[in-house]
Design an enzyme around this catalytic site. Structure first.
Site, PDB file in Angstrom:
ATOM      1  CE  LYS A 236       4.276   7.392   1.890  1.00  0.00           C
ATOM      2  NZ  LYS A 236       5.305   7.732   2.902  1.00  0.00           N
ATOM      3  CE  LYS A 248      11.092   3.226   5.112  1.00  0.00           C
ATOM      4  NZ  LYS A 248      11.309   4.442   5.905  1.00  0.00           N
ATOM      5  CG  ASP A 259       4.823   4.252   3.305  1.00  0.00           C
ATOM      6  OD1 ASP A 259       4.338   4.969   4.198  1.00  0.00           O
ATOM      7  OD2 ASP A 259       5.798   4.593   2.598  1.00  0.00           O
ATOM      8  NE  ARG A 322       9.215  14.335   2.471  1.00  0.00           N
ATOM      9  CZ  ARG A 322       9.870  14.693   3.567  1.00  0.00           C
ATOM     10  NH1 ARG A 322      10.594  15.784   3.579  1.00  0.00           N
ATOM     11  NH2 ARG A 322       9.798  13.945   4.655  1.00  0.00           N
TER      12      ARG A 322
HETATM   13  N1  BES Z   1       6.908   5.858   5.150  1.00  0.00           N
HETATM   14  C1  BES Z   1       7.921   6.584   5.830  1.00  0.00           C
HETATM   15  C2  BES Z   1       7.422   7.225   7.122  1.00  0.00           C
HETATM   16  C3  BES Z   1       7.045   6.281   8.226  1.00  0.00           C
HETATM   17  C4  BES Z   1       7.922   6.023   9.259  1.00  0.00           C
HETATM   18  C5  BES Z   1       5.806   5.708   8.256  1.00  0.00           C
HETATM   19  C6  BES Z   1       7.557   5.180  10.264  1.00  0.00           C
HETATM   20  C7  BES Z   1       5.420   4.852   9.277  1.00  0.00           C
HETATM   21  C8  BES Z   1       6.311   4.597  10.296  1.00  0.00           C
HETATM   22  C9  BES Z   1       8.471   7.705   4.938  1.00  0.00           C
HETATM   23  O1  BES Z   1       8.447   7.455   3.590  1.00  0.00           O
HETATM   24  C10 BES Z   1       9.898   7.880   5.294  1.00  0.00           C
HETATM   25  O2  BES Z   1      10.643   6.985   5.066  1.00  0.00           O
HETATM   26  N2  BES Z   1      10.215   9.032   5.852  1.00  0.00           N
HETATM   27  C11 BES Z   1      11.549   9.316   6.264  1.00  0.00           C
HETATM   28  C12 BES Z   1      11.911  10.670   5.704  1.00  0.00           C
HETATM   29  C13 BES Z   1      13.337  11.028   5.933  1.00  0.00           C
HETATM   30  C14 BES Z   1      14.230  10.258   5.009  1.00  0.00           C
HETATM   31  C15 BES Z   1      13.485  12.493   5.716  1.00  0.00           C
HETATM   32  C16 BES Z   1      11.559   9.355   7.775  1.00  0.00           C
HETATM   33  O3  BES Z   1      10.635   9.918   8.364  1.00  0.00           O
HETATM   34  O4  BES Z   1      12.464   8.795   8.376  1.00  0.00           O
HETATM   35 ZN    ZN Z   2       7.020   6.138   2.914  1.00  0.00          ZN
HETATM   36 MN    MN Z   3      10.174   6.420   2.911  1.00  0.00          MN
END
Ligand code: BES
Ligand code: ZN
Ligand code: MN
Length: 465
Positions: A236, A248, A259, A322
């Site tokens: 990724k 965020k 990321d 994803r």
């Molecule tokens: N990059 C984040 C996931 C992440 C979270 C990585 C914490 C490292 C530490 C991913 O892109 C993301 O934002 N995922 C969201 C998905 C949700 C919106 C369904 C998440 O896990 O909160």
């Molecule tokens: Zn992400």
């Molecule tokens: Mn994200």
């Protein structure tokens, strides 16, 4: 740092001779037994250290004893962590060189070398005051070959950690592309935006469209004659994840330069393959872009079409990883490889489930999953399998497209795995979620805060053994 082997470290003229002690046993050095053990009651519990001056009684100036705990509990992890502990102590006393009398642990030589170099890591490129590093370490009784392999693994981890620690203002998609091109012994093809459009990567393109930095699709290839297997590894590569229009909160955004840790892992692995020369063909794939809010960003409610023609309703622009992986998986499955591994900082849900202790793993082939978990274990990393029950897909169902990119909060890591599976065809596939392990906010064991190089050792071990 330079690493050497020697047959007779006990008589080395080193600044510090590092020795070990099991609980309830003597050390290999008489003066250590007299002063540290008998006089001072040093027990040798795991991770305890004791430093003493030798006053000319042996060639080394000082002895550092490192506790290994109970003798029957010793394994590759104890040795790696003990070596790391020793290095932290050596750095603290600003030693320049040391000799390790660790011949008894020669079966764990590779892990010892990894421990030493992992602990010596610092990210001080932007500090005026540089961190002290050891100049040379000599290991007694280790084979040159084991030490060399350990060195290549450790260098790959450092390469990956440096990249993942690099601020997002510098580590933009074009920098990842240039980094890939600079790797020797690997063929690299970079696809620019117009070529990505031609490949119909509608999901990947949507994620990157809000950024001023154009996306890059990176395909690296390590080839060897008579390859016994063909494998693709996908990382990724979100160079910064602001969340997009579903922005965020500040505290969650703070570490989102990380990321692209999956991409950094793939780059670290690819540059090491050129040195290790295993007899497998390996394709390294990265869909690199930034997830940013702007007038040109993709929006909640948009419907995207991935490379395989499947449509996705955007439920949340923060579930961007994803989407980029969907197109990368389609691309990888068309290469005619036997196996595909993707590695990604994918879900907060995986962080909730496993913390920074273990990475999550899922896939479509239990035998392959078991082999990857075994590789992790041998390499000193912890992987834990998460379920792929089809029920987790229920909340991803869409009224107007083939699926949504997010659903229920609960079981989020598994839902993400099932989403990815929609883009996997005709190959054995594993998905590794390193959201909790790739970047740590506090020091942990041999690691300082920041990028850890999660997945590098495991994937290298998997590809080379
Ligand atoms: N990059 C984040 C996931 C992440 C979270 C990585 C914490 C490292 C530490 C991913 O892109 C993301 O934002 N995922 C969201 C998905 C949700 C919106 C369904 C998440 O896990 O909160
Ligand atoms: Zn992400
Ligand atoms: Mn994200």
């Amino acid at each position: 740092m330079n690493i050497k082997v020697s047959d007779n470290v006990k008589n080395d003229n080193a600044e510090v001779l590092v020795i070990s002690k099991f609980e309830g046993e003597k050390t290999s050095q008489e003066i250590a037994n007299i002063y540290a053990v008998e006089k001072d009651g040093f027990e040798g519990k795991f991770g305890q250290t004791y430093l003493l001056h030798t006053f000319g009684k042996i060639p080394a100036d000082k002895i550092l004893i490192i506790g290994l705990g109970k003798k029957d509990k010793v394994d590759r992890n104890t040795i790696r962590e003990a070596c790391a502990k020793a290095v932290k102590k050596l750095v603290q006393i600003k030693a320049k060189n040391a000799s390790f009398d660790f011949a008894d642990f020669s079966e764990y030589a590779k892990q010892a070398v990894i421990g030493v170099l992992t602990a010596d890591y610092a990210y001080d490129k932007y500090k005026s005051q540089k961190v002290h590093h050891l100049e040379e370490i000599t290991f007694g009784g280790f084979s040159e070959n084991d030490v060399n392999e350990g060195l290549i693994f450790a260098e790959a981890m450092k390469y990956t950690r440096d990249l993942a620690n690099t601020p997002a203002q510098i580590a933009v998609p074009s920098l990842l592309a240039q980094t890939a091109k600079n790797i020797e012994g690997i063929e690299t093809k970079i696809y620019d935006k117009d070529e990505i459009e031609k490949m119909n990567m509608g999901a990947f393109l949507a994620v990157g469209q809000g950024s001023v930095h154009p996306p890059k699709f990176i395909h690296m290839k390590y080839t060897v004659r008579n390859a016994k297997k063909k494998i693709a590894i996908i990382g990724k590569g979100i160079c910064f994840d602001s969340g997009g229009l579903d922005l965020k909160p500040p505290s969650s955004m703070l570490t989102m330069k990380d990321d692209m840790s999956g991409a950094a892992c793939v780059l670290g692995v690819m540059q090491a393959l050129a040195k290790l020369k295993p007899d497998v063909e390996v394709h390294g794939i990265i869909a690199a872009c930034e997830n940013m809010p702007s007038g040109s960003s993709y929006k909640p409610g948009d419907i995207l079409t991935a490379k395989n023609g499947k449509t996705i309703e955007v439920d949340n622009t923060d579930a961007e990883g994803r989407l980029t992986l969907a197109d990368a998986l389609c691309y990888a499955c068309e290469l005619g490889v036997d196996e595909v591994i993707d590695i990604a900082t994918l879900t907060g849900a995986c962080v909730v489930a496993l913390g920074s202790v273990a990475s999550g793993i899922m896939g479509n082939d239990d035998d392959m999953i078991a082999r990857v978990i075994k590789s992790a274990d041998e390499a000193g990393e912890k992987f834990w399998q998460l379920p792929m029950f089809k029920e987790y897909f229920d909340s991803l169902k869409s009224d107007i497209a083939d699926m949504k990119n997010t659903g229920a909060r609960g079981g989020g890591a598994s839902a993400a795995g099932l989403f990815l599976q929609e883009f996997v065809k005709g190959v054995k596939w594993c998905h590794i979620d390193i959201a909790g392990t790739a970047y740590i906010e506090k020091p942990q064991k041999e690691f300082i805060a920041g990028a850890t190089g999660a997945g590098v050792r495991t994937i290298l071990n998997y590809l080379t053994k």
